[in-house]
Design a protein around this motif. Structure first.
Motif, PDB file in Angstrom:
ATOM      1  N   ASP A 186       0.852  -1.186   0.000  1.00  0.00           N
ATOM      2  CA  ASP A 186       0.000   0.000   0.000  1.00  0.00           C
ATOM      3  C   ASP A 186       0.888   1.236   0.000  1.00  0.00           C
ATOM      4  O   ASP A 186       1.982   1.226   0.552  1.00  0.00           O
ATOM      5  N   TYR A 187       0.407   2.301  -0.606  1.00  0.00           N
ATOM      6  CA  TYR A 187       1.137   3.554  -0.492  1.00  0.00           C
ATOM      7  C   TYR A 187       0.147   4.700  -0.600  1.00  0.00           C
ATOM      8  O   TYR A 187      -0.975   4.553  -1.088  1.00  0.00           O
ATOM      9  N   GLU A 188       0.600   5.843  -0.158  1.00  0.00           N
ATOM     10  CA  GLU A 188      -0.204   7.060  -0.202  1.00  0.00           C
ATOM     11  C   GLU A 188       0.720   8.204  -0.565  1.00  0.00           C
ATOM     12  O   GLU A 188       1.844   8.284  -0.058  1.00  0.00           O
ATOM     13  N   GLY A 189       0.276   9.080  -1.453  1.00  0.00           N
ATOM     14  CA  GLY A 189       1.150  10.170  -1.851  1.00  0.00           C
ATOM     15  C   GLY A 189       0.455  11.206  -2.695  1.00  0.00           C
ATOM     16  O   GLY A 189      -0.723  11.065  -3.052  1.00  0.00           O
ATOM     17  N   LEU A 190       1.180  12.264  -3.028  1.00  0.00           N
ATOM     18  CA  LEU A 190       0.680  13.331  -3.890  1.00  0.00           C
ATOM     19  C   LEU A 190       0.988  12.963  -5.341  1.00  0.00           C
ATOM     20  O   LEU A 190       2.142  12.779  -5.707  1.00  0.00           O
ATOM     21  N   TYR A 191      -0.052  12.885  -6.142  1.00  0.00           N
ATOM     22  CA  TYR A 191       0.059  12.331  -7.495  1.00  0.00           C
ATOM     23  C   TYR A 191      -0.237  13.403  -8.533  1.00  0.00           C
ATOM     24  O   TYR A 191      -1.264  14.095  -8.473  1.00  0.00           O
ATOM     25  N   CYS A 192       0.672  13.540  -9.510  1.00  0.00           N
ATOM     26  CA  CYS A 192       0.453  14.438 -10.649  1.00  0.00           C
ATOM     27  C   CYS A 192      -0.061  13.606 -11.814  1.00  0.00           C
ATOM     28  O   CYS A 192       0.654  12.734 -12.328  1.00  0.00           O
ATOM     29  N   ILE A 193      -1.286  13.878 -12.226  1.00  0.00           N
ATOM     30  CA  ILE A 193      -1.888  13.105 -13.313  1.00  0.00           C
ATOM     31  C   ILE A 193      -1.138  13.346 -14.614  1.00  0.00           C
ATOM     32  O   ILE A 193      -0.919  12.427 -15.418  1.00  0.00           O
ATOM     33  N   ASN A 194      -0.689  14.590 -14.854  1.00  0.00           N
ATOM     34  CA  ASN A 194      -0.005  14.904 -16.115  1.00  0.00           C
ATOM     35  C   ASN A 194       1.348  14.214 -16.209  1.00  0.00           C
ATOM     36  O   ASN A 194       1.751  13.763 -17.282  1.00  0.00           O
ATOM     37  N   CYS A 195       2.078  14.139 -15.080  1.00  0.00           N
ATOM     38  CA  CYS A 195       3.355  13.421 -15.074  1.00  0.00           C
ATOM     39  C   CYS A 195       3.155  11.922 -14.931  1.00  0.00           C
ATOM     40  O   CYS A 195       4.060  11.143 -15.196  1.00  0.00           O
ATOM     41  N   GLU A 196       1.966  11.517 -14.474  1.00  0.00           N
ATOM     42  CA  GLU A 196       1.666  10.124 -14.152  1.00  0.00           C
ATOM     43  C   GLU A 196       2.686   9.591 -13.149  1.00  0.00           C
ATOM     44  O   GLU A 196       3.235   8.505 -13.288  1.00  0.00           O
ATOM     45  N   GLU A 197       2.948  10.370 -12.111  1.00  0.00           N
ATOM     46  CA  GLU A 197       3.896   9.931 -11.084  1.00  0.00           C
ATOM     47  C   GLU A 197       3.596  10.588  -9.746  1.00  0.00           C
ATOM     48  O   GLU A 197       2.988  11.662  -9.672  1.00  0.00           O
ATOM     49  N   TYR A 198       4.024   9.912  -8.681  1.00  0.00           N
ATOM     50  CA  TYR A 198       3.943  10.471  -7.341  1.00  0.00           C
ATOM     51  C   TYR A 198       5.120  11.411  -7.124  1.00  0.00           C
ATOM     52  O   TYR A 198       6.229  11.171  -7.588  1.00  0.00           O
ATOM     53  N   LYS A 199       4.864  12.478  -6.404  1.00  0.00           N
ATOM     54  CA  LYS A 199       5.869  13.507  -6.184  1.00  0.00           C
ATOM     55  C   LYS A 199       6.282  13.562  -4.716  1.00  0.00           C
ATOM     56  O   LYS A 199       5.450  13.383  -3.812  1.00  0.00           O
ATOM     57  N   ASP A 200       7.555  13.832  -4.486  1.00  0.00           N
ATOM     58  CA  ASP A 200       8.008  14.158  -3.136  1.00  0.00           C
ATOM     59  C   ASP A 200       7.520  15.562  -2.804  1.00  0.00           C
ATOM     60  O   ASP A 200       7.591  16.474  -3.644  1.00  0.00           O
ATOM     61  N   GLU A 201       7.043  15.736  -1.592  1.00  0.00           N
ATOM     62  CA  GLU A 201       6.485  17.029  -1.197  1.00  0.00           C
ATOM     63  C   GLU A 201       7.507  18.149  -1.351  1.00  0.00           C
ATOM     64  O   GLU A 201       7.170  19.277  -1.717  1.00  0.00           O
ATOM     65  N   LYS A 202       8.782  17.851  -1.116  1.00  0.00           N
ATOM     66  CA  LYS A 202       9.824  18.876  -1.159  1.00  0.00           C
ATOM     67  C   LYS A 202      10.071  19.409  -2.575  1.00  0.00           C
ATOM     68  O   LYS A 202      10.639  20.495  -2.733  1.00  0.00           O
ATOM     69  N   GLU A 203       9.670  18.662  -3.605  1.00  0.00           N
ATOM     70  CA  GLU A 203       9.910  19.116  -4.979  1.00  0.00           C
ATOM     71  C   GLU A 203       8.739  19.902  -5.542  1.00  0.00           C
ATOM     72  O   GLU A 203       8.807  20.427  -6.655  1.00  0.00           O
ATOM     73  N   LEU A 204       7.646  20.029  -4.786  1.00  0.00           N
ATOM     74  CA  LEU A 204       6.455  20.714  -5.263  1.00  0.00           C
ATOM     75  C   LEU A 204       6.494  22.201  -4.958  1.00  0.00           C
ATOM     76  O   LEU A 204       7.183  22.662  -4.041  1.00  0.00           O
TER      77      LEU A 204
END
Length: 616
Positions: A189-207
């Motif tokens: 299982d995982y939970e995260g911030l997901y960018c649909i356009n990049c189709e990837e989960y992002k680290d909060e520090k890079e946002l």
């Protein structure tokens, strides 16, 4: 690391894969809050033989490679995402790849130039729905648009792969099971911030502020899913050693430094399936999930090597030409290709590609392109207005390959007029005009005999050598400069020699003038060969004016840049412009399309189409 062997066991089979010249780290998809709440493994898949997968593996069956079989030069563009029509960013990558492929063919290489479309994922389904189509209809339409544009841009690819092709889906399934059998896939299982356009989960520090993606400037959504993961962290040390021992794996060098930094910062396992996306390849043994778009699309470089009617077999695909000689990509997808991809291949017992080259982005008038600014650039409009040669030449000549580049319509017109219409086109036209007037369009000397005791030949030969070196080093802009310098040298020579005056003097002066024309026309013949990777249609027109057929042009090799191709008695064609000068007026002027065809067009900027960011 060079010579390092990766051993993987499966049902008593062991595959030994050496990594001597592989590739570089790629983009990593790290969940912002990764939680291994529960971890379980799939039931064991059917047995898969991995004994002969890697093309460079030592043979254990006593057989030897066929020495007469030329090793292919496999060159790829990204598989372009079909959420939107092709834009200038994808056109730029493909034009560059085509120029490299054409040059390698001139060298006599067995070139396999691969391009295609990436057709799975959430963005595709969303784009299809927005256009009132089902995903398959949407993919068919956009994929066809790419093929049509490549034809208009004179792109001569060998393989066009679509990730919805059944043979590709078969390769993805086999590859997935092979990686699983190596113990590198697990469920969590995982939970995260997901960018649909990049189709990837992002680290909060890079946002950015409000959790906005720095690439697409849109907020990322919090998601929680139960997915399958690839154990990327397991390959941390192996990737570090591979980069250390293969300095040419990522180019340009400053991109290699970026990749090394990503790896040293620590690699995290990444999700390779989605439970919320229906439009994709089902995970083997778990059809409630689909394979993540990058774990799917990257395999297109391998599946493209299969013949269209071939049964999907990973071993057959690898044997058909892997590893790739060069992946040509935009810098925004470098980590996917230089970190994820080689690790995935290592897990499957397959050698990574030999080189990953990440080029820069394009801007317009110094500004990032976007629909909100109304400054996007559509490649088809450029081709319709100015012709393929002008588009290809400008971007390959004016953008230093690997760095960012800028498009300005004024500069576009000025460069093409100065280089193609004036330096090259006008030199050919006026020389043929003099030959027609004074020699009935017939050569009075061989180019070899005409050059005896003349330094002009030596100058041309040195410039040809420089152009070849630049092409081989992927310095396409410098290659164009070297070929153009042949034209500059020819213009300077003919102006200094003034053959029009020598013809009037008669006698030995007439003979000298006739030799001078042969020298210039031989230089033009060499330009037609040396510039053909960049502007193939223009160079065919030049070659035709010199009395050669289309078949003869298409049969040329780099050996034809050697001085001595024109023979006494050869009859040249009727002189006519090979590249029409582009004329503009302040208000809706006339634009002359390359090739001598004129059409009316506004001189203002183009405001439709997609921006220039590399397709992800």
């Amino acid at each position: 690391m060079a010579g390092r062997a990766l051993l993987s066991s499966h049902n008593s089979l062991r595959a030994i894969t050496t990594f001597s010249s592989v590739c570089r780290p790629t983009n990593r998809l790290a969940p912002y809050r990764f939680r291994r709440l529960r971890r379980s493994f799939l039931p064991a898949p059917p047995a898969i033989s991995t004994a002969t997968c890697c093309r460079n593996n030592p043979r254990t069956d006593g057989e030897s490679e066929n020495p007469s079989k030329a090793e292919p030069f496999v060159l790829t563009t990204p598989l372009y995402y079909v959420n939107a029509p092709p834009h200038m960013g994808s056109a730029y990558t493909t034009i560059a790849a085509d120029a490299i492929a054409r040059f390698q063919r001139l060298l006599g290489k067995n070139v396999i130039f691969i391009t295609g479309t990436d057709e799975h994922g959430e963005k595709i389904a969303t784009a299809a729905e927005a256009n009132g189509r089902n995903p398959k209809e949407h993919c068919d339409a956009v994929s066809d648009a790419y093929k049509m544009l490549w034809k208009e841009l004179d792109v001569a690819y060998d393989k066009f792969i679509r990730t919805t092709d059944p043979r590709h889906e078969g390769i993805v399934e086999e590859f997935y099971l092979r990686v699983f059998s190596n113990g590198d896939i697990y469920r969590a299982d995982y939970e995260g911030l997901y960018c649909i356009n990049c189709e990837e989960y992002k680290d909060e520090k890079e946002l950015l502020e409000n959790n906005c993606c720095p690439m697409h400037l849109k907020p990322c959504a919090l998601r929680k899913e139960d997915n399958y993961f690839f154990a990327l962290s397991k390959y941390q040390k192996l990737l570090e050693e591979h980069l250390m021992n293969n300095s040419n794996f990522v180019k340009p060098t400053f991109r290699l430094n970026e990749v090394q930094g990503w790896i040293k910062s620590g690699l995290k396992d990444f999700s390779i399936s989605r439970s919320s996306v229906e439009w994709g390849i089902p995970v083997p043994n778990d059809e409630k999930q689909t394979i993540y778009v990058w774990f799917d699309a990257l395999l297109g470089y391998v599946s493209a090597l299969l013949d269209e009617d071939a049964h999907p077999s990973l071993e057959k695909a690898v044997d058909a030409g892997w590893p790739a000689s060069l992946h040509l990509i935009g810098k925004d997808i470098l980590r996917f290709h230089a970190v994820y991809w080689p690790a995935m291949l290592m897990s499957a017992g397959i050698n990574p590609p030999k080189m990953v080259f990440g080029h820069g982005f394009l801007t317009k008038d110094g500004l990032k392109m976007g629909k909100t600014l109304g400054n996007t650039l559509e490649p088809k409009d450029l081709v319709d207005r100015f012709g393929s040669d002008a588009v290809r030449y400008f971007f390959l000549r004016e953008v230093e390959f690997g760095n960012d580049g800028d498009f300005s319509e004024d500069r576009f017109i000025n460069i093409n007029n100065a280089h193609l219409a004036n330096t090259i086109g006008n030199l050919l036209n006026r020389t043929l005009g003099l030959l027609k007037k004074n020699c009935q369009s017939t050569l009075a000397f061989d180019s070899d005999s005409a050059a005896e005791g003349n330094m002009f030949k030596d100058t041309v030969e040195k410039l040809v050598k420089k152009a070849k070196d630049y092409y081989e080093n992927l310095s396409l802009s410098s290659a164009c400069e070297s070929v153009l310098e042949i034209g500059n040298t020819g213009n300077l020579y003919i102006d200094e020699r003034a053959p029009w005056s020598l013809f009037k003097q008669g006698g030995l002066s007439y003979e000298t003038a006739a030799k001078d024309l042969v020298l210039i026309l031989e230089a033009m013949r060499i330009i037609a060969v040396a510039l053909s990777p960049v502007a193939p249609s223009l160079c065919l027109r030049i070659y035709s004016q010199l009395g050669f057929s289309k078949d003869q042009f298409e049969a040329t090799t780099w050996a034809d840049t050697k001085w001595g191709g024109l023979k006494v008695g050869s009859v040249m064609a009727e002189p006519k412009p090979v590249f029409a000068r582009i004329e503009t007026e302040k208000e809706g002027g006339v634009v002359a399309k390359a090739g001598g065809v004129q059409q009316t067009s506004k001189a203002r900027g183009i405001n439709r189409g997609q921006g220039l960011a590399q397709a992800a």
